[in-house]
Design a protein around this motif. Structure first.
Motif, PDB file in Angstrom:
ATOM      1  N   PRO A 150       0.673  -1.343   0.036  1.00  0.00           N
ATOM      2  CA  PRO A 150      -0.018  -0.013   0.087  1.00  0.00           C
ATOM      3  C   PRO A 150       0.975   1.307   0.067  1.00  0.00           C
ATOM      4  N   GLN A 151       2.130   0.980   0.403  1.00  0.00           N
ATOM      5  CA  GLN A 151       2.831   2.568   0.547  1.00  0.00           C
ATOM      6  C   GLN A 151       4.474   2.025   0.228  1.00  0.00           C
TER       7      GLN A 151
ATOM      8  N   ALA B 224      -8.806   1.566   2.847  1.00  0.00           N
ATOM      9  CA  ALA B 224      -7.567   2.332   1.775  1.00  0.00           C
ATOM     10  C   ALA B 224      -6.676   1.000   1.413  1.00  0.00           C
ATOM     11  N   GLU B 225      -6.394   0.031   2.144  1.00  0.00           N
ATOM     12  CA  GLU B 225      -5.399  -0.825   1.527  1.00  0.00           C
ATOM     13  C   GLU B 225      -6.169  -1.776   0.603  1.00  0.00           C
ATOM     14  N   ARG B 226      -7.497  -2.147   1.042  1.00  0.00           N
ATOM     15  CA  ARG B 226      -8.233  -2.958  -0.002  1.00  0.00           C
ATOM     16  C   ARG B 226      -8.560  -2.333  -1.402  1.00  0.00           C
ATOM     17  N   GLU B 227      -8.601  -1.070  -1.358  1.00  0.00           N
ATOM     18  CA  GLU B 227      -8.794  -0.358  -2.474  1.00  0.00           C
ATOM     19  C   GLU B 227      -7.357  -0.320  -3.425  1.00  0.00           C
ATOM     20  N   ILE B 228      -6.198  -0.184  -2.774  1.00  0.00           N
ATOM     21  CA  ILE B 228      -4.904  -0.401  -3.554  1.00  0.00           C
ATOM     22  C   ILE B 228      -4.739  -1.591  -4.023  1.00  0.00           C
TER      23      ILE B 228
ATOM     24  N   GLY C 138      -2.116   7.178  -7.152  1.00  0.00           N
ATOM     25  CA  GLY C 138      -1.875   8.190  -6.567  1.00  0.00           C
ATOM     26  C   GLY C 138      -2.471   8.720  -5.327  1.00  0.00           C
ATOM     27  N   PRO C 139      -3.906   9.049  -5.823  1.00  0.00           N
ATOM     28  CA  PRO C 139      -4.774   9.499  -4.756  1.00  0.00           C
ATOM     29  C   PRO C 139      -5.170   8.472  -3.789  1.00  0.00           C
ATOM     30  N   ALA C 140      -5.172   6.981  -4.358  1.00  0.00           N
ATOM     31  CA  ALA C 140      -5.377   5.912  -3.326  1.00  0.00           C
ATOM     32  C   ALA C 140      -4.312   5.687  -2.278  1.00  0.00           C
ATOM     33  N   ILE C 141      -2.991   5.978  -2.680  1.00  0.00           N
ATOM     34  CA  ILE C 141      -2.001   5.935  -1.585  1.00  0.00           C
ATOM     35  C   ILE C 141      -2.086   6.981  -0.645  1.00  0.00           C
ATOM     36  N   GLU C 142      -2.521   8.449  -1.198  1.00  0.00           N
ATOM     37  CA  GLU C 142      -2.582   9.570  -0.322  1.00  0.00           C
ATOM     38  C   GLU C 142      -3.575   9.387   0.472  1.00  0.00           C
TER      39      GLU C 142
ATOM     40  N   GLY D 194     -10.394   0.661  10.744  1.00  0.00           N
ATOM     41  CA  GLY D 194     -11.393   0.450   9.459  1.00  0.00           C
ATOM     42  C   GLY D 194     -10.949   1.446   8.096  1.00  0.00           C
ATOM     43  N   ALA D 195     -10.668   2.700   8.444  1.00  0.00           N
ATOM     44  CA  ALA D 195     -10.286   3.435   7.265  1.00  0.00           C
ATOM     45  C   ALA D 195      -9.022   3.057   6.562  1.00  0.00           C
ATOM     46  N   VAL D 196      -8.130   2.561   7.424  1.00  0.00           N
ATOM     47  CA  VAL D 196      -6.797   2.066   6.856  1.00  0.00           C
ATOM     48  C   VAL D 196      -7.110   0.829   6.143  1.00  0.00           C
TER      49      VAL D 196
END
Length: 531
Positions: free
Chosen positions: A66-67, A291-295, A259-263, A286-288
């Motif tokens: 994710p990063q 975001a990780e599932r999105e990446i 880029g936006p997903a990593i931000e 849960g937000a983290v």
């Protein structure tokens, strides 16, 4: 590029479909190859973004970072990659068979045959493109020297336990990929480009989607139209319908999606670190995770089309029968695989960053010898490849019109029959030049004697006829036989023996480990070295 390859490309342009460049498959394909589709961060090739890996085309294993700039997440990715790759390698390394090898006797120095273990199979790794091979080599170089917490408790940023072992295997595969004819590590674009000729340049053939579009275009479209669509077509969001075969990504994907997903992931992780109580931490965790599932979903969307394309290429290649010498080259790969396994088991250190002079010279000589051997074997296995050598004047084929028995001079005259061959080819023969033909899988040599007329070549057979006064049956061509002779040797000879590494002369750096007069300066510190 040979003349026949040029003709095949012109024919591909005319017909709108790739033309066969071979009649057989010249590389080994395992029943269960390990397919690896890697992705890296744009502008920083050493920062992995994700990968699809596995031996089951319907169940690939997704790895994502994710990063990519986070060192801990990089090591976690490499640990997952080791968990996916090393079990497959270990499974091949455990199954062995008895084999004979010639070695020097330590007491007498004579070459004797000894029975040793040989892995019954080797783990084959297939990546989408040539850039994937370079990435394998880079990952091996960057991980094989890493220290684990068990090896060095005080090491900063210790690597997970199996990461250095993965680096050693990746380095070996990367080095083996430089040996012509090796099939341990293969790029699908190179595989397909060797067996089909398209109507585009060899540089454009490095795009896996475009290459497959020429070989197997959709119904109603030409190869050129399908390849153009594979290279340029985008969806409503501006994303490529056929993503690059990695490890690079498309700039539109980087700027608008990744880029936006990593931000968002960075902001969610920063907020989690600033949580003041457990309830707030649970909500922000849960937000983290989201975001990780999105990446991970974004990485899958870029790698899955390439994954399917690699397996589609394997299906196309499996339709071709294997060449006669493919099994022999795969056996040499198995010896290489077994040798590296033994070096690891015996506790030898990782491969050095730079080879000493003797090792480098041996590697270069091996690659040159294997390149000549590969070119000869492909021509012997494939009439279409041999046709290219004939057009280049490096071989000729024809019909035997006359055979005259003759004998050499000496105390014990040996048979030296004169064979006249009628051919339409124009070989570049020199006086008393050597030519060769395959006889029972072994090269039989002959000498060019003279040109007896237009298209008539007189040859003198010089070996492979037995030890008697009369040639053995079948060892001499008969009138009416169709024969093919080559001007190149079928088997390559070894070069001069090099000194032991400990006896490296001072002109080539001295023995390994010897302190240099001027120590090598360390690599300069860059911004990428500091988080």
């Amino acid at each position: 590029m040979s003349l026949i390859s040029t003709l095949a490309r012109l024919e591909a342009v005319r017909t709108g479909r790739a033309q066969p460049a071979t009649t057989v498959r010249h590389r080994h394909l395992s029943d269960r190859p390990l397919v690896l589709v890697p992705l890296v961060t744009a502008g920083e090739i050493g920062a992995p973004l994700g990968a699809l890996v596995g031996t089951d085309r319907d169940a690939p294993r997704l790895l994502a970072v994710p990063q990519p700039r986070d060192r801990d997440l990089r090591f976690a990715f490499l640990a997952e990659l080791a968990d996916a790759v090393l079990p497959h390698i270990d499974a091949c390394a455990e199954v062995v068979e008895a084999a004979e090898r010639t070695e020097a006797d330590p007491e007498t120095g004579k070459r004797v045959k000894v029975e040793v273990e040989l892995c019954a199979d080797a783990a084959q790794v297939i990546v989408p493109s040539r850039a994937g091979v370079d990435l394998i080599r880079l990952l091996g170089r960057s991980t094989r020297f890493r220290r684990t917490a068990e090896q060095d408790p005080e090491a900063p940023f210790p690597a997970p336990p199996r990461v250095p072992l993965l680096g050693r295997w990746l380095t070996h595969y990367g080095e083996r990929a430089r040996v012509p004819g090796s099939s341990l590590l293969l790029a699908m674009t190179d595989l397909l480009g060797r067996h089909w000729a398209t109507g585009q340049s060899t540089l454009e053939d490095q795009h896996l989607g475009a290459l497959l579009a020429w070989i197997d275009p959709p119904e109603g479209a030409s190869g050129a139209e399908a390849a153009l669509r594979a290279e340029l077509a985008r969806d409503a969001e501006g994303q490529l319908l056929c993503p690059p075969a990695g490890p690079a990504t498309d700039p539109a994907f980087d700027n608008h999606l990744l880029g936006p997903a990593i931000e968002r992931y960075d902001r969610a992780r920063t907020a989690l670190a600033a949580a003041e109580d457990g309830l707030e931490a649970d909500e922000r965790y849960g937000a983290v995770s989201a975001a990780e599932r999105e990446i991970r979903a974004l990485v899958l969307s870029r790698t899955r089309p390439t994954w399917d394309a690699v397996w589609h290429g394997l299906d196309l290649l499996r339709r071709l029968p294997a060449g006669a010498h493919v099994a022999d080259r795969w056996t040499r790969d198995r010896w290489s695989f077994t040798g590296h396994r033994d070096r690891i088991v015996s506790g030898e250190p990782p491969q050095p960053r730079r080879d000493d002079a003797v090792t480098a010279a041996n590697k270069l000589a091996t690659r040159e010898r294997e390149q000549a051997r590969l070119e000869a074997q492909e021509a012997l296995d494939d009439p279409l490849v041999m046709a290219g050598r004939r057009l280049a004047g490096e071989a000729f084929a024809g019909e035997v019109t006359d055979v005259v028995m003759a004998y050499g001079e000496g105390r014990r005259p040996s048979p030296r029959p004169l064979v006249t061959v009628r051919t339409d080819d124009r070989p570049q023969l020199a006086e008393r030049g050597k030519v060769y033909r395959s006889l029972g899988g072994k090269p039989q040599a002959a000498e060019f004697v003279e040109e007896a007329g237009e298209g008539l070549l007189v040859l003198r057979i010089v070996d492979k006829m037995g030890r008697g006064r009369e040639p053995e049956p079948g060892s001499v061509p008969e009138k009416g036989d169709l024969v093919c002779f080559t001007l190149f040797e079928h088997e390559q000879r070894g070069g001069a023996k090099l000194p032991d590494p400990e006896a490296t002369p001072w002109t080539h750096g001295g023995p390994p480990g010897e302190t240099a007069a001027v120590p090598e300066a360390p690599d300069p510190l860059t911004e990428e070295d500091v988080l």
